[in-house]
Design an enzyme around this catalytic site. Sequence first.
Site, short mmCIF file in Angstrom:
data_model
loop_
_atom_site.label_atom_id
_atom_site.label_comp_id
_atom_site.label_asym_id
_atom_site.label_seq_id
_atom_site.Cartn_x
_atom_site.Cartn_y
_atom_site.Cartn_z
N SER A 1 0.73 -1.24 0.00
CA SER A 1 -0.01 0.31 -0.08
C SER A 1 0.68 1.20 -0.14
O SER A 1 0.21 2.19 -0.09
CB SER A 1 -1.02 0.07 1.22
OG SER A 1 -1.66 -1.16 1.36
N ILE B 1 2.44 2.89 2.34
CA ILE B 1 2.03 3.67 3.48
C ILE B 1 2.99 3.87 4.56
O ILE B 1 3.72 2.78 4.95
CB ILE B 1 0.79 3.49 4.33
CG1 ILE B 1 -0.42 3.44 3.02
CG2 ILE B 1 0.52 4.35 5.44
CD1 ILE B 1 -1.77 2.81 3.86
N HIS C 1 3.39 4.39 8.13
CA HIS C 1 2.33 4.26 9.10
C HIS C 1 2.57 5.00 10.36
O HIS C 1 3.59 5.48 10.50
CB HIS C 1 1.99 2.55 9.56
CG HIS C 1 1.46 1.81 8.67
ND1 HIS C 1 0.08 1.97 8.16
CD2 HIS C 1 1.82 0.81 7.64
CE1 HIS C 1 -0.14 1.27 7.37
NE2 HIS C 1 0.83 0.37 6.93
N LYS D 1 -5.34 -4.09 9.01
CA LYS D 1 -5.93 -2.67 9.17
C LYS D 1 -6.93 -2.37 8.42
O LYS D 1 -7.55 -0.96 8.43
CB LYS D 1 -4.81 -1.86 8.90
CG LYS D 1 -3.32 -2.03 9.69
CD LYS D 1 -2.06 -1.33 9.33
CE LYS D 1 -0.87 -1.49 10.15
NZ LYS D 1 -0.12 -2.89 9.57
N CYS E 1 6.33 7.34 -23.24
CA CYS E 1 5.09 6.82 -22.34
C CYS E 1 4.37 8.14 -22.34
O CYS E 1 4.54 8.97 -21.78
CB CYS E 1 5.36 6.30 -21.22
SG CYS E 1 4.00 6.50 -20.02
N CYS F 1 0.82 8.53 -21.43
CA CYS F 1 -0.06 8.68 -19.92
C CYS F 1 0.80 9.39 -19.11
O CYS F 1 0.36 10.26 -18.51
CB CYS F 1 -0.65 7.07 -19.75
SG CYS F 1 -1.39 6.49 -21.08
N CYS G 1 -3.03 3.69 -20.13
CA CYS G 1 -3.29 2.58 -21.14
C CYS G 1 -2.45 1.46 -20.67
O CYS G 1 -2.25 0.44 -21.51
CB CYS G 1 -2.71 3.45 -22.41
SG CYS G 1 -0.95 3.29 -22.93
N CYS H 1 3.00 2.18 -25.50
CA CYS H 1 4.33 2.13 -25.41
C CYS H 1 5.46 1.02 -25.30
O CYS H 1 6.50 1.15 -25.21
CB CYS H 1 4.67 3.24 -24.24
SG CYS H 1 4.43 2.59 -22.54
#
Lengths: 419, 484
Positions: free
Chosen positions: B49, B51, B53, B254, B406, B408, B441, B446
Amino acid sequence: MIKKTYDAIIIGGGAAGLSAAWNVAKAGFSTAIIERENCLGGILNQCIHTGFGLHRFGKELSGPEYAEMDIDLVAANKVDSFINTTVFEIRSNGILKSVFASSAEGVTEFETRAVILSMGCRERNRGNLGIPGTRPSGIMTAGLAQRLLNIEGYLPGRKAVIIGSGDIGLIMARRLTWSGAIVMGVIEILPYPSGLARNIAQCLDDFEIPLYLGHTVSAINGKERVESVDVSPFKDGVPSLSGTFKIDCDTVLISAGLIPENELSVKAGVKLSNATGGPYVDSSMMTNVPGIFACGNVLHVHDLVDYVSEESENCGSAVVSYLSSDECSCTQGNISAGSNIKYIVPSKYRTGIPQKFYMRSLMPFENAMLTVKCADKILFERKLKYVRPPEMQSFTLTPEMTDGLNENSPEINVSLTEV
Amino acid sequence: MNSMDYDVVVVGSGVVGASIARLLSSYELKAAVIEKFPDACFGVSKANSGIIHGAFHHATTTLKARLELKGNMMYDQLHKELGFPFKRTGIIVAAFSSEEMKTVRLLYKQGVANGAPGIEICGSERLLNLEPGLNPDIAGGLYAPFAGVVEPYRFVFSLMESAQLNGLDFIRDFEVVRSSYDGKLHQVFSSDGRAVAASFVINAAGLYADKISEIFNGEKFKIHPRKGEEFLLDRNSPARPNNVIFPVPAKESKGMLVIPTVEGTTMIGPTSEKIDDKEDSSTTYSNMERIFLQASRMVSGISRRDVITSFSGLRPVLENEDFLIEKSQMAPAFIQVAGIQSPGLTAAPAIAEYVLEILSKDCGLKLEKKKSFIPEISRTEKIYGISPEKLDELIEKNPAYGNIVCRCEQISEAEIVDAIRKGHTTIDGIKFYTRSGMGRCQGGFCTYKILKIISRETGIPIDHITRRGNGSFITGERISGELK
Ligand SMILES: Cc1cc2nc3c(=O)[nH]c(=O)nc-3n(C[C@H](O)[C@H](O)[C@H](O)COP(=O)(O)OP(=O)(O)OC[C@H]3O[C@@H](n4cnc5c(N)ncnc54)[C@H](O)[C@@H]3O)c2cc1C
Ligand SMILES: Cc1cc2nc3c(=O)[nH]c(=O)nc-3n(C[C@H](O)[C@H](O)[C@H](O)COP(=O)(O)OP(=O)(O)OC[C@H]3O[C@@H](n4cnc5c(N)ncnc54)[C@H](O)[C@@H]3O)c2cc1C
């Protein structure tokens, strides 16, 4: 930074950009196309099969042959083109626009009065479809597979399953078979195919490739490279896992629709329609930003390139009127999608001129009645046969039909009904 | 000692191995990291994730709680030196009932006991001020302002880059399968018959720490994989919060979160599910439904239309749910760093210090700071979001900045080439290093361009290029045509 000035700048040198460009240049305006790839032609360059140009030229051409026709016209009409150059920003300074593009030479600022957006579209991918399973190599969009095979010369894989029965996927089913790969099947979530009927016949039926309608891929399996897919019937909006079967394959191609490529447009303040994914345009193909126009797949996804060219020629002519400031005094009004219609483009009509509209139905019909109404008054009616969502429909509003409408008239409504 | 022998070898180049590696490289030691994949960060550390924490989720008695807070606090300095994407966004735990508010108060107490700075309990009004996109039915919650988000692969790559710059060896494609010890040196063997020798070995093998422990005759423990599925939404999703939004936690995890990633996208997830197969990276329909339901309960504007990709990661979990970091009682000159589940990413910098302490105190290795240590690494200019004037200057220095590969994520050829020259030669390696192919995409446009650039720069034929090593080839064989 290099600075250049043109009357019109066309962003994207595919079928749409090419047609629009030579139609503006023909009227004597200085025009330039900016194209990010190393040649003009856009997606047509990788479509080496035939079937292009039947409507426009009355003969079957390959994609590159079709593009060649417009590329010649572009050259003959003295359009400048800048290849290997990518537009990354459009700024409006009142009536003038600045288009910023980058290339190995540096950044160029193109100052212009009219911008035509013709950037085409991109393909929906696995993430967009939310297909569960593992994340091996060998999953790609049908367009990328087409590029790898037709231009780079590499076989995407040996044993493929194609998700979605869009035209690019169907064409690739045949192309892969010709190249010695085996296509294990085409999986379509809808109860009817989303590609053209002629492509189902010529690309699947002729090679006995199974088409699973009303099915979806409920998982992709494999560690390093794809090993198989789980295919499940799709019922009541969810995959019915009890009916799941496996198909072995090393490659999964995704051909499940296209999305107009409008990041640049949005940054420039252009408003998009939820139904098309492209800009709203008025009867002059102009977006909500004055001086910015749009045509081709960036506006709405077309199934045939012939219509792209037709629409873009009209766009070119509208830009010529805009640049000549000979806006006609006739009124513009709204035209909108009524029952059973997904969208209609453009979203405004104008009295006093003939004007073509493009639309898609929301469901298939054997026999349907197309009705164009203004309040209770029927302006125009036509019987249509075999209407299917994948096949775009069109009609023309003539000055006679819109005669008598003015600023106070309610909007025009277009609908389809079963007969 | 042979000149090829190392003082310390770290098995594994995840965030833990890489953090240890960088710290080792600041001492007068000969050290190496060995990794079975062709690149760093291809294990657990790439699929999480992201994070940093807030040090309130775990009981004060655990090792992970201690290292979590310390690790969190070390991020600013590392960020200054290494420049990876990192931002202190803050965390909000959103409670929707008085029952849930009870748990929030417990979390608050735990956070205070752990020493978490600045955390507070908020009423609904304050929370909606902090985070206008929250569901207005919110009862209240916890706010931890010093928590944040990081791009995990950029973090790991920058650690490895810094370690290598300071003399550490990174040995890729080296899967440890066997070892021996002669009383002084470990001989570590790979599946393809290579060997390296080391005085000390550190086991930072993530999900396979149990297997590595076994190979070195260490403790017998079992790593249980616990799967988490996540969905990534487009930059344009209206559901992007300012803070990381947590639900009130369930027993083992969590809960499912809404995360404003440091790259500007929104991520939702993860699930938490015990599984058996350590290679199972699959996602499922039913979990997708659960994640969307849960996330939409907290934040408005979450739509399936905005999904650009999904993935899953496996947490390496030990029976007692804590980290195991100690000198092995059974294997000689061997340090265990196992069970590094969440908050492993947060804790990693502190784990590294802890391991070095064990090396010096428990193993008697003499640690002498390297005078020539360079804490900074070179930064590659990125073109994403820069002004036309700035881009023009970059292109003048290096024309490859003018070629946008690329579209995007706006990554130029110069950035791709830079990644390849830094040793990232797989499609995933380049993707994690530059973000090419990570946008909407997902590489549809690419991929072929990147294949050609890799081939040009390294001489690897296109049909030999893989996504992440082993048999993960991108294309089948060449059948025709000339490359232009
Ligand atoms: C993958 C794919 C395969 C297709 N295959 C078939 C087929 O087999 N049969 C069929 O009848 N129809 C096919 N079509 C549909 C049809 O060919 C297209 O509708 C038509 O060619 C589209 O023309 P266009 O100009 O709108 O878009 P494109 O041809 O996509 O042209 C857009 C151009 O804009 C350029 N561009 C985009 N952004 C920028 C920027 N920022 N700066 C500079 N340049 C930019 C692109 O490089 C591209 O060259 C296909 C479409 C796609 C997407
Ligand atoms: C879904 C999910 C979400 C998470 N979210 C967070 C979060 O938000 N914040 C947080 O702090 N933590 C989070 N975590 C936890 C965090 O990701 C892990 O604690 C951390 O990445 C573990 O790093 P590692 O270096 O120990 O393992 P890894 O990254 O797996 O590194 C181990 C390396 O060892 C290599 N290896 C294994 N066997 C061999 C062998 N035989 N020979 C050679 N090399 C070998 C592997 O290839 C791998 O590269 C999350 C985890 C998951 C799964």
